[in-house]
Design a protein around this motif. Sequence first.
Motif, PDB file in Angstrom:
ATOM      1  N   ALA A  81       0.903  -1.017   0.020  1.00 52.79           N
ATOM      2  CA  ALA A  81       0.144  -0.059  -0.072  1.00 52.79           C
ATOM      3  C   ALA A  81       0.968   1.291   0.009  1.00 52.79           C
ATOM      4  CB  ALA A  81      -0.986  -0.033   1.227  1.00 52.79           C
ATOM      5  N   VAL A  82       2.087   1.048   0.627  1.00 56.77           N
ATOM      6  CA  VAL A  82       2.791   2.322   0.573  1.00 56.77           C
ATOM      7  C   VAL A  82       3.367   2.528  -0.539  1.00 56.77           C
ATOM      8  CG1 VAL A  82       5.075   3.418   1.901  1.00 56.77           C
ATOM      9  CG2 VAL A  82       3.306   2.227   3.253  1.00 56.77           C
ATOM     10  N   ALA A  83       3.955   1.289  -1.157  1.00 61.67           N
ATOM     11  CA  ALA A  83       4.542   1.389  -2.651  1.00 61.67           C
ATOM     12  C   ALA A  83       3.584   1.966  -3.575  1.00 61.67           C
ATOM     13  CB  ALA A  83       4.902   0.169  -2.812  1.00 61.67           C
ATOM     14  N   ASP A  84       2.402   1.578  -3.417  1.00 61.21           N
ATOM     15  CA  ASP A  84       1.374   2.139  -4.408  1.00 61.21           C
ATOM     16  C   ASP A  84       1.125   3.713  -4.101  1.00 61.21           C
ATOM     17  OD1 ASP A  84       0.961  -0.452  -5.448  1.00 61.21           O
ATOM     18  OD2 ASP A  84      -0.785  -0.770  -4.247  1.00 61.21           O
ATOM     19  N   GLN A  85       1.085   4.094  -3.157  1.00 64.09           N
ATOM     20  CA  GLN A  85       1.166   5.552  -2.548  1.00 64.09           C
ATOM     21  C   GLN A  85       2.208   6.270  -3.041  1.00 64.09           C
ATOM     22  OE1 GLN A  85       2.928   7.352  -0.072  1.00 64.09           O
ATOM     23  NE2 GLN A  85       1.869   9.222  -0.686  1.00 64.09           N
ATOM     24  N   LEU A 110      13.802   1.225  -7.764  1.00 63.90           N
ATOM     25  CA  LEU A 110      12.624   0.273  -7.963  1.00 63.90           C
ATOM     26  C   LEU A 110      12.203  -0.314  -6.658  1.00 63.90           C
ATOM     27  CD1 LEU A 110      13.552  -1.810 -11.079  1.00 63.90           C
ATOM     28  CD2 LEU A 110      11.505  -0.325 -10.762  1.00 63.90           C
ATOM     29  N   SER A 111      12.949  -0.268  -5.563  1.00 64.36           N
ATOM     30  CA  SER A 111      12.678  -0.780  -4.024  1.00 64.36           C
ATOM     31  C   SER A 111      11.789   0.248  -3.476  1.00 64.36           C
ATOM     32  CB  SER A 111      13.831  -1.113  -3.435  1.00 64.36           C
ATOM     33  OG  SER A 111      14.555   0.188  -3.152  1.00 64.36           O
ATOM     34  N   HIS A 112      11.733   1.469  -4.149  1.00 65.98           N
ATOM     35  CA  HIS A 112      11.026   2.492  -3.475  1.00 65.98           C
ATOM     36  C   HIS A 112       9.368   2.424  -3.985  1.00 65.98           C
ATOM     37  CE1 HIS A 112      10.449   7.214  -3.112  1.00 65.98           C
ATOM     38  NE2 HIS A 112       9.639   6.640  -2.226  1.00 65.98           N
ATOM     39  N   VAL A 113       9.386   1.733  -4.827  1.00 63.62           N
ATOM     40  CA  VAL A 113       7.878   1.567  -5.496  1.00 63.62           C
ATOM     41  C   VAL A 113       7.515   0.141  -5.537  1.00 63.62           C
ATOM     42  CG1 VAL A 113       7.804   3.541  -7.011  1.00 63.62           C
ATOM     43  CG2 VAL A 113       8.632   1.549  -8.066  1.00 63.62           C
ATOM     44  N   GLY A 114       7.990  -0.778  -4.719  1.00 66.61           N
ATOM     45  CA  GLY A 114       7.507  -2.004  -4.372  1.00 66.61           C
ATOM     46  C   GLY A 114       8.359  -3.255  -4.754  1.00 66.61           C
ATOM     47  N   ALA A 115       9.452  -3.333  -5.556  1.00 69.51           N
ATOM     48  CA  ALA A 115      10.158  -4.168  -5.896  1.00 69.51           C
ATOM     49  C   ALA A 115      10.654  -5.371  -5.065  1.00 69.51           C
ATOM     50  CB  ALA A 115      11.359  -3.889  -6.875  1.00 69.51           C
ATOM     51  N   GLY A 122       6.926  -4.044  -8.055  1.00 67.45           N
ATOM     52  CA  GLY A 122       7.641  -3.120  -8.618  1.00 67.45           C
ATOM     53  C   GLY A 122       7.368  -3.007 -10.232  1.00 67.45           C
ATOM     54  N   LEU A 123       7.269  -4.130 -10.995  1.00 62.53           N
ATOM     55  CA  LEU A 123       6.919  -3.998 -12.421  1.00 62.53           C
ATOM     56  C   LEU A 123       5.640  -3.208 -12.613  1.00 62.53           C
ATOM     57  CD1 LEU A 123       7.705  -4.528 -15.442  1.00 62.53           C
ATOM     58  CD2 LEU A 123       6.510  -6.599 -15.031  1.00 62.53           C
ATOM     59  N   ARG A 124       4.639  -3.385 -11.927  1.00 60.39           N
ATOM     60  CA  ARG A 124       3.503  -2.878 -12.235  1.00 60.39           C
ATOM     61  C   ARG A 124       3.642  -1.260 -11.874  1.00 60.39           C
ATOM     62  NH1 ARG A 124      -0.362  -4.222  -7.762  1.00 60.39           N
ATOM     63  NH2 ARG A 124       0.490  -2.651  -6.866  1.00 60.39           N
ATOM     64  N   ASN A 125       4.380  -0.967 -10.890  1.00 61.27           N
ATOM     65  CA  ASN A 125       4.428   0.456 -10.491  1.00 61.27           C
ATOM     66  C   ASN A 125       5.550   1.334 -11.247  1.00 61.27           C
ATOM     67  OD1 ASN A 125       2.240   0.426  -8.463  1.00 61.27           O
ATOM     68  ND2 ASN A 125       3.888  -0.044  -6.733  1.00 61.27           N
ATOM     69  N   GLY A 126       6.500   0.557 -11.597  1.00 63.00           N
ATOM     70  CA  GLY A 126       7.394   1.022 -12.481  1.00 63.00           C
ATOM     71  C   GLY A 126       6.770   1.454 -13.993  1.00 63.00           C
ATOM     72  N   ARG A 127       6.068   0.437 -14.398  1.00 63.88           N
ATOM     73  CA  ARG A 127       5.506   0.805 -15.727  1.00 63.88           C
ATOM     74  C   ARG A 127       4.406   2.068 -15.429  1.00 63.88           C
ATOM     75  NH1 ARG A 127       3.961  -5.398 -17.261  1.00 63.88           N
ATOM     76  NH2 ARG A 127       5.476  -5.540 -18.811  1.00 63.88           N
ATOM     77  N   ALA A 128       3.622   2.109 -14.492  1.00 63.03           N
ATOM     78  CA  ALA A 128       2.939   3.423 -14.242  1.00 63.03           C
ATOM     79  C   ALA A 128       3.585   4.704 -14.249  1.00 63.03           C
ATOM     80  CB  ALA A 128       2.217   3.126 -12.801  1.00 63.03           C
ATOM     81  N   ILE A 129       4.659   4.712 -13.623  1.00 62.86           N
ATOM     82  CA  ILE A 129       5.525   5.973 -13.463  1.00 62.86           C
ATOM     83  C   ILE A 129       6.037   6.124 -15.137  1.00 62.86           C
ATOM     84  CG2 ILE A 129       7.584   7.120 -12.535  1.00 62.86           C
ATOM     85  CD1 ILE A 129       7.274   5.292 -10.044  1.00 62.86           C
ATOM     86  N   ALA A 130       6.528   5.032 -15.915  1.00 62.22           N
ATOM     87  CA  ALA A 130       7.022   5.260 -17.327  1.00 62.22           C
ATOM     88  C   ALA A 130       6.027   5.692 -18.144  1.00 62.22           C
ATOM     89  CB  ALA A 130       7.646   4.039 -17.764  1.00 62.22           C
ATOM     90  N   ARG A 131       4.760   5.431 -17.873  1.00 65.36           N
ATOM     91  CA  ARG A 131       3.403   5.772 -18.777  1.00 65.36           C
ATOM     92  C   ARG A 131       3.309   7.115 -18.484  1.00 65.36           C
ATOM     93  NH1 ARG A 131       0.649   2.460 -16.939  1.00 65.36           N
ATOM     94  NH2 ARG A 131       1.115   0.574 -18.767  1.00 65.36           N
ATOM     95  N   ALA A 132       3.149   7.647 -17.098  1.00 67.75           N
ATOM     96  CA  ALA A 132       3.001   8.968 -16.717  1.00 67.75           C
ATOM     97  C   ALA A 132       4.037   9.875 -17.279  1.00 67.75           C
ATOM     98  CB  ALA A 132       2.583   9.405 -15.337  1.00 67.75           C
TER      99      ALA A 132
END
Length: 319
Positions: A81-85, A110-115, A122-132
């Motif tokens: 939840a923190v990684a998603d936030q 990547l460890s900051h966003v859940g890896a 980590g992959l899901r959140n990394g992709r979200a940031i790359a898309r934005a």
Amino acid sequence: MTTSDNTLRRAADTLRAFALDEDLKARTLANPALATMAAKIARRYTAGSDVDAAVALLEANTSRGHLGSVELVGESIRDEAVADQQTDEFVDLAHRLGQVPGRATISFDLSHVGAVVSPEVGLRNGRAIARAAREAGTSIMISAEGSDRTDLVLAITEQIADEFPETGVTLQARLHRTPVDLDRLIQRPGPIRLVKGAFLESADVAYARDSEPMTTAYLEAARRLVGSGHRVNLATHDPLLVSSLRDTLGTDLMAEHVEFEMLQGLGTELLDSLRHDGYTTREYVVYGPEWWLYVLNRMAEHPERVLDALADLDITGRL
């Protein structure tokens, strides 16, 4: 009186151990007095606590002719939840950068966003940031972490880059494995940021920082990247290394695929002089409250900075 090289190395290793000690971090920041003192020390190395401070510094750096990279600093999140936030905050940062001239790139661990929660998070959140970032007209740069996480970082980065090929990645010259990793990553179009490497590593994994073998490894990787035409950020604020790069690679460093990158507050005069001489330059800005690992690693690079930290506390007026 001078401090021996051995003492400085031991001090650096202690600071790097502190940087990775999450229990020490929690106990320090939970103590109001210690947290206040630590925050004073961090101000030298960070733009401030919020995105407004980071954007203001980026704009000031743009006026000096530098490109920008910005990070909401943090690492080793173990709660999904923190990684998603935190990911949401990076997405908001991308939206904000889309409104700023120059559109700085976005850097993060990547460890900051859940890896370390799971590779999938980590992959899901990394992709979200790359898309934005792409929607904002910019891109992401994945930061290096300790060697025990390098396989994880590279595997997730490659999966992000399959969808967002502009994604950049950071390699540490001092790791023995880096030449093989470079063989793998140079096949992709995203930029490679080449750093010395600031983490506490054993001799069987990495060259000693600032040793002759490490310098040789850095110069060889830089020579290969610059000569290949691959996009590269030569990330160092070491004036001796910069001088060696200029001596070794000459005017090739002025090619459009080459940048010098330095950390906020650590190479200001050197970066300005490189820009004045016609090189492409980028300054890396960090902000946010989770600065523990970042600041201690900056101090570990040059343990003499502990004296700067003591001066920044400035408690003499209260004695």
